[in-house]
Design an enzyme around this catalytic site. Sequence first.
Site, PDB file in Angstrom:
ATOM      1  NE  ARG A  86      28.595  21.238  66.846  1.00 54.09           N
ATOM      2  CZ  ARG A  86      29.248  20.114  67.161  1.00 54.09           C
ATOM      3  NH1 ARG A  86      29.073  19.535  68.330  1.00 54.09           N
ATOM      4  NH2 ARG A  86      30.093  19.582  66.288  1.00 54.09           N
ATOM      5  CG  HIS A 104      30.799  35.347  74.184  1.00 54.17           C
ATOM      6  ND1 HIS A 104      30.808  33.964  74.173  1.00 54.17           N
ATOM      7  CD2 HIS A 104      31.559  35.726  75.243  1.00 54.17           C
ATOM      8  CE1 HIS A 104      31.556  33.533  75.185  1.00 54.17           C
ATOM      9  NE2 HIS A 104      32.011  34.584  75.846  1.00 54.17           N
ATOM     10  CG  LEU A 139      35.579  30.043  70.952  1.00 54.73           C
ATOM     11  CD1 LEU A 139      34.376  29.575  70.152  1.00 54.73           C
ATOM     12  CD2 LEU A 139      35.881  29.075  72.099  1.00 54.73           C
TER      13      LEU A 139
HETATM   14  C1  GAR Z   1      22.885  33.584  75.409  1.00 52.57           C
HETATM   15  O1  GAR Z   1      23.223  34.075  76.671  1.00 52.57           O
HETATM   16  C2  GAR Z   1      24.039  33.730  74.455  1.00 52.57           C
HETATM   17  O2  GAR Z   1      24.797  34.895  74.669  1.00 52.57           O
HETATM   18  C3  GAR Z   1      24.847  32.507  74.777  1.00 52.57           C
HETATM   19  O3  GAR Z   1      23.891  31.486  74.950  1.00 52.57           O
HETATM   20  C4  GAR Z   1      22.691  32.073  75.444  1.00 52.57           C
HETATM   21  C5  GAR Z   1      21.558  31.626  74.539  1.00 52.57           C
HETATM   22  O4  GAR Z   1      20.343  32.039  75.072  1.00 52.57           O
HETATM   23  N1  GAR Z   1      25.760  32.180  73.728  1.00 52.57           N
HETATM   24  C6  GAR Z   1      26.961  31.664  73.962  1.00 52.57           C
HETATM   25  O5  GAR Z   1      27.362  31.384  75.064  1.00 52.57           O
HETATM   26  C7  GAR Z   1      27.785  31.437  72.723  1.00 52.57           C
HETATM   27  N2  GAR Z   1      29.146  31.165  73.054  1.00 52.57           N
HETATM   28  P1  GAR Z   1      19.035  32.023  74.162  1.00 52.57           P
HETATM   29  O6  GAR Z   1      18.949  30.627  73.541  1.00 52.57           O
HETATM   30  O7  GAR Z   1      17.924  32.265  75.127  1.00 52.57           O
HETATM   31  O8  GAR Z   1      19.180  33.089  73.118  1.00 52.57           O
END
Ligand code: GAR
Length: 210
Positions: A86, A104, A139
């Site tokens: 979000r 990230h 962001l």
């Molecule tokens: C992870 O790769 C995290 O870095 C990314 O979502 C994934 C969640 O994986 N986050 C973003 O992209 C935030 N902008 P998970 O639910 O298995 O931890």
Amino acid sequence: MRIVVLISGRGSNLQAILAAQLDAEIVAVISNKTDASGLKIAQTAGIATAVLAHTDFASRAEFDVAMMRLIDSYQPDLVVLAGYMRILTDDFVHHYHGRLLNIHPSLLPSYAGLNTHQRALDDGVKAHGCTVHFVTPTLDHGPIIIQAVVPVLPSDDVASLSARVLQMEHQIYPTAIRWWLAKRIVLNTNNRVNLLNNTGSEQTVFYTGS
Ligand code: GAR
């Protein structure tokens, strides 16, 4: 110390944080999506879960106010975003100033936003990785706490590259949280992170995977 973790999906970072057995209590895992499979990980670990669906709110501002109320009902010291997909209001970010972390899947400031692995492949970069940072209103631009680098191989696709990055995410997120809990992270006058060692002097932050 009390930690609230926010998720939107799978929860593999949550699982890594739990496995790290930090010197803190994960008091709740909150999702904005009812079907986030990470909720099951929390429930299996005996952690309180809650869902606040953003689709139930007319605006981002109203949702974030309700989310802040819900988070604060658990009285956390630290709020950890672990795949929480979000965009946050400025009020939300300011409310948790200095105690809101995000991971990230890129070497910020490269590839803020979505589809980081595909964009890295499209650009032909040879190194990619992940970043843990404090959250600020812009962001994916808050002060960087730790980064890990992985090679991009000629044979990579999104699946193989994201898996290589994710392995590193699972190492650096618990590390960053451990540093925060130990009060080892300081922001210098340029709003950059320095890490204190156990004698209180500053050391360079560079994660080599060891
Ligand atoms: C992870 O790769 C995290 O870095 C990314 O979502 C994934 C969640 O994986 N986050 C973003 O992209 C935030 N902008 P998970 O639910 O298995 O931890």
